[in-house]
Motif scaffolding. Structure first.
Motif, PDB file in Angstrom:
ATOM      1  N   ASP A  64      24.103   0.076  -9.880  1.00 22.55           N
ATOM      2  CA  ASP A  64      23.547   0.678 -11.092  1.00 22.55           C
ATOM      3  C   ASP A  64      22.172   0.130 -11.455  1.00 22.55           C
ATOM      4  N   VAL A  65      21.661  -0.828 -10.707  1.00 22.92           N
ATOM      5  CA  VAL A  65      20.435  -1.510 -11.100  1.00 22.92           C
ATOM      6  C   VAL A  65      19.265  -0.538 -11.184  1.00 22.92           C
ATOM      7  N   PHE A  66      18.386  -0.771 -12.146  1.00 20.76           N
ATOM      8  CA  PHE A  66      17.235   0.101 -12.352  1.00 20.76           C
ATOM      9  C   PHE A  66      16.171  -0.157 -11.288  1.00 20.76           C
ATOM     10  N   ASP A  67      15.362   0.873 -11.042  1.00 23.54           N
ATOM     11  CA  ASP A  67      14.256   0.711 -10.091  1.00 23.54           C
ATOM     12  C   ASP A  67      13.059   0.030 -10.740  1.00 23.54           C
ATOM     13  N   ALA A  68      12.922   0.157 -12.049  1.00 24.31           N
ATOM     14  CA  ALA A  68      11.818  -0.496 -12.766  1.00 24.31           C
ATOM     15  C   ALA A  68      12.160  -0.591 -14.241  1.00 24.31           C
ATOM     16  N   VAL A  69      11.482  -1.527 -14.916  1.00 24.36           N
ATOM     17  CA  VAL A  69      11.684  -1.761 -16.345  1.00 24.36           C
ATOM     18  C   VAL A  69      10.333  -1.663 -17.047  1.00 24.36           C
ATOM     19  N   ILE A  70      10.304  -0.969 -18.192  1.00 24.20           N
ATOM     20  CA  ILE A  70       9.111  -0.874 -19.036  1.00 24.20           C
ATOM     21  C   ILE A  70       9.473  -1.452 -20.399  1.00 24.20           C
ATOM     22  N   GLY A  95       9.725  -8.768 -26.087  1.00 28.60           N
ATOM     23  CA  GLY A  95       9.616  -8.400 -24.684  1.00 28.60           C
ATOM     24  C   GLY A  95       9.480  -9.563 -23.742  1.00 28.60           C
ATOM     25  N   PHE A  96       8.842 -10.660 -24.186  1.00 27.81           N
ATOM     26  CA  PHE A  96       8.716 -11.837 -23.332  1.00 27.81           C
ATOM     27  C   PHE A  96      10.078 -12.481 -23.092  1.00 27.81           C
ATOM     28  N   GLU A  97      10.826 -12.673 -24.178  1.00 28.71           N
ATOM     29  CA  GLU A  97      12.131 -13.301 -24.039  1.00 28.71           C
ATOM     30  C   GLU A  97      13.097 -12.400 -23.279  1.00 28.71           C
ATOM     31  N   PHE A  98      13.030 -11.101 -23.554  1.00 28.52           N
ATOM     32  CA  PHE A  98      13.858 -10.161 -22.797  1.00 28.52           C
ATOM     33  C   PHE A  98      13.603 -10.298 -21.301  1.00 28.52           C
ATOM     34  N   THR A  99      12.320 -10.333 -20.914  1.00 31.73           N
ATOM     35  CA  THR A  99      11.970 -10.407 -19.492  1.00 31.73           C
ATOM     36  C   THR A  99      12.420 -11.724 -18.877  1.00 31.73           C
ATOM     37  N   LYS A 100      12.239 -12.809 -19.609  1.00 34.99           N
ATOM     38  CA  LYS A 100      12.647 -14.113 -19.089  1.00 34.99           C
ATOM     39  C   LYS A 100      14.148 -14.139 -18.830  1.00 34.99           C
ATOM     40  N   ARG A 101      14.945 -13.606 -19.748  1.00 33.15           N
ATOM     41  CA  ARG A 101      16.397 -13.566 -19.560  1.00 33.15           C
ATOM     42  C   ARG A 101      16.775 -12.602 -18.441  1.00 33.15           C
ATOM     43  N   LEU A 102      16.051 -11.501 -18.331  1.00 35.10           N
ATOM     44  CA  LEU A 102      16.322 -10.535 -17.260  1.00 35.10           C
ATOM     45  C   LEU A 102      16.114 -11.175 -15.891  1.00 35.10           C
ATOM     46  N   ARG A 103      15.064 -11.994 -15.775  1.00 35.46           N
ATOM     47  CA  ARG A 103      14.756 -12.634 -14.493  1.00 35.46           C
ATOM     48  C   ARG A 103      15.796 -13.677 -14.090  1.00 35.46           C
ATOM     49  N   GLN A 104      16.644 -14.078 -15.007  1.00 32.68           N
ATOM     50  CA  GLN A 104      17.713 -15.022 -14.678  1.00 32.68           C
ATOM     51  C   GLN A 104      18.901 -14.336 -14.017  1.00 32.68           C
ATOM     52  N   LEU A 105      18.918 -12.995 -14.040  1.00 29.98           N
ATOM     53  CA  LEU A 105      20.001 -12.238 -13.417  1.00 29.98           C
ATOM     54  C   LEU A 105      19.670 -11.964 -11.954  1.00 29.98           C
ATOM     55  N   PRO A 106      20.569 -12.252 -11.014  1.00 28.72           N
ATOM     56  CA  PRO A 106      20.288 -12.031  -9.586  1.00 28.72           C
ATOM     57  C   PRO A 106      19.866 -10.602  -9.275  1.00 28.72           C
ATOM     58  N   LEU A 107      20.445  -9.600  -9.966  1.00 30.82           N
ATOM     59  CA  LEU A 107      20.124  -8.212  -9.675  1.00 30.82           C
ATOM     60  C   LEU A 107      18.670  -7.853 -10.000  1.00 30.82           C
ATOM     61  N   GLN A 133      15.904  -9.958  -9.831  1.00 29.74           N
ATOM     62  CA  GLN A 133      14.897 -10.877  -9.297  1.00 29.74           C
ATOM     63  C   GLN A 133      13.679 -10.125  -8.765  1.00 29.74           C
ATOM     64  N   ASP A 134      13.910  -8.968  -8.140  1.00 29.82           N
ATOM     65  CA  ASP A 134      12.819  -8.244  -7.479  1.00 29.82           C
ATOM     66  C   ASP A 134      12.489  -6.913  -8.141  1.00 29.82           C
ATOM     67  N   VAL A 135      13.124  -6.601  -9.257  1.00 29.20           N
ATOM     68  CA  VAL A 135      12.838  -5.346  -9.952  1.00 29.20           C
ATOM     69  C   VAL A 135      11.527  -5.486 -10.724  1.00 29.20           C
ATOM     70  N   ALA A 191       6.680 -15.250 -18.304  1.00 31.34           N
ATOM     71  CA  ALA A 191       8.027 -14.720 -18.495  1.00 31.34           C
ATOM     72  C   ALA A 191       8.550 -13.980 -17.270  1.00 31.34           C
ATOM     73  N   GLY A 192       7.626 -13.506 -16.410  1.00 31.03           N
ATOM     74  CA  GLY A 192       8.058 -12.779 -15.224  1.00 31.03           C
ATOM     75  C   GLY A 192       7.658 -11.316 -15.198  1.00 31.03           C
ATOM     76  N   VAL A 193       6.695 -10.919 -16.039  1.00 31.12           N
ATOM     77  CA  VAL A 193       6.206  -9.545 -16.045  1.00 31.12           C
ATOM     78  C   VAL A 193       5.393  -9.294 -14.775  1.00 31.12           C
ATOM     79  N   THR A 194       5.630  -8.143 -14.149  1.00 30.39           N
ATOM     80  CA  THR A 194       4.926  -7.788 -12.907  1.00 30.39           C
ATOM     81  C   THR A 194       3.498  -7.356 -13.180  1.00 30.39           C
TER      82      THR A 194
END
Length: 292
Positions: free
Chosen positions: A216-222, A232-244, A246-248, A268-271
């Protein structure tokens, strides 16, 4: 008084709000959207202006439109002590306000979206912040106010640039402004990005993604940055802690000044970052990362 007198380094993922009053009611703006605060200056009438624009003021040889804050919020006019100069989406506007009381450092979990009753007729509020048991403030939705005065027009017709391969992609979108959510989802769908799940705050989005399955993982996040409950910074940082995830790719889409968003976003991990409201560029960035 210059904003430099107020600003201090934010604690990690905290938000600073400038509090000001209109008819004894307290309102707030993200300090990152405020360029400076000045005493009232002469207002020059401009022809064919919108009824919400009082005219133009000059600040250091720059002409800036003055929004009628009281008319916008349907409040009785009063004696004003300050003009707040706001800068977002690479544009400047001035707001006429009563008194500017203080800057409060809060956490985004203290911000909740307003309901239809508290938003008022034109609904130019994006959140309600509870500062203490006795104190709260309404956060202005500047994006909706500006879009109401100067509706956003695109240089292209997204339907004419429809690409069928975009239909295979699923997107997660975080945006608290109802106006911007509508503009974004319609433009993305017209372009072919039809599979979009929308949240108006970072906490609910984090809770949802934490329970996702691999298929179910998304192809991208906005994500917007200035969000209630969890920014948005904290959301992204927590999102990057999930294995699914890591590369989205995660794209920030914010009207805050790019230098602030890009620096904190990288931590935070924003692309990549796109300045709101440039939806045309956002779609181009999505294509660059998703349509190989």
């Amino acid at each position: 008084m210059a904003l430099a007198l107020f600003q201090s380094e934010q604690q990690e993922y905290d938000q600073e709000l400038i509090l000001f009053r209109l008819n004894e009611q307290q309102y707030a703006l993200n300090v990152l959207k405020v360029k400076e605060i000045i005493r009232p200056v002469e207002v020059h009438a401009s022809p064919n202006r919108h009824k919400m624009v009082e005219g133009m003021i000059r600040v250091r040889d720059t002409a800036i439109p003055l929004l009628n804050t009281y008319e916008l919020l349907q409040l009785d006019a009063e004696e004003n002590k300050y003009f707040i100069i706001v800068e977002f989406a690479e544009r400047q506007f001035a707001l006429r306000v009563g008194d500017v009381s203080s800057i409060k450092r809060i956490h985004t979990k203290q911000i909740t979206p307003p309901d239809d009753v508290s938003k008022g007729k034109e609904k130019f509020l994006s959140g309600i912040v509870t500062i203490s048991a006795e104190e709260m403030a309404f956060i202005l939705d500047l994006e909706k106010a500006v879009h109401y005065i100067h509706p956003l027009h695109f240089s292209i017709d997204f339907k004419e640039n429809y690409r069928v391969e975009r239909e295979t992609m699923s997107l997660l979108l975080l945006e608290d402004s109802q106006t911007m959510r509508l503009l974004l989802t319609e433009a993305l769908a017209d372009a072919g990005y039809k599979d979009v799940l929308v949240f108006n705050n970072g906490k609910d989005a984090n809770d949802y993604t934490a329970n996702m399955e691999d298929e179910d993982v998304f192809d991208a996040v906005i994500t917007d940055i200035d969000l209630p409950h969890r920014n948005g910074f904290e959301f992204t940082k927590r999102l990057r802690q999930l294995p699914l995830f890591q590369d989205v790719p995660v794209f920030s889409f914010s009207s805050l000044h790019p230098s602030v968003v890009e620096r904190k976003g990288k931590e935070a991990g924003v692309t990549s970052h796109v300045v709101k409201p440039d939806i045309e560029k956002l779609i181009a960035v999505l294509d660059q990362h998703l349509l190989k």
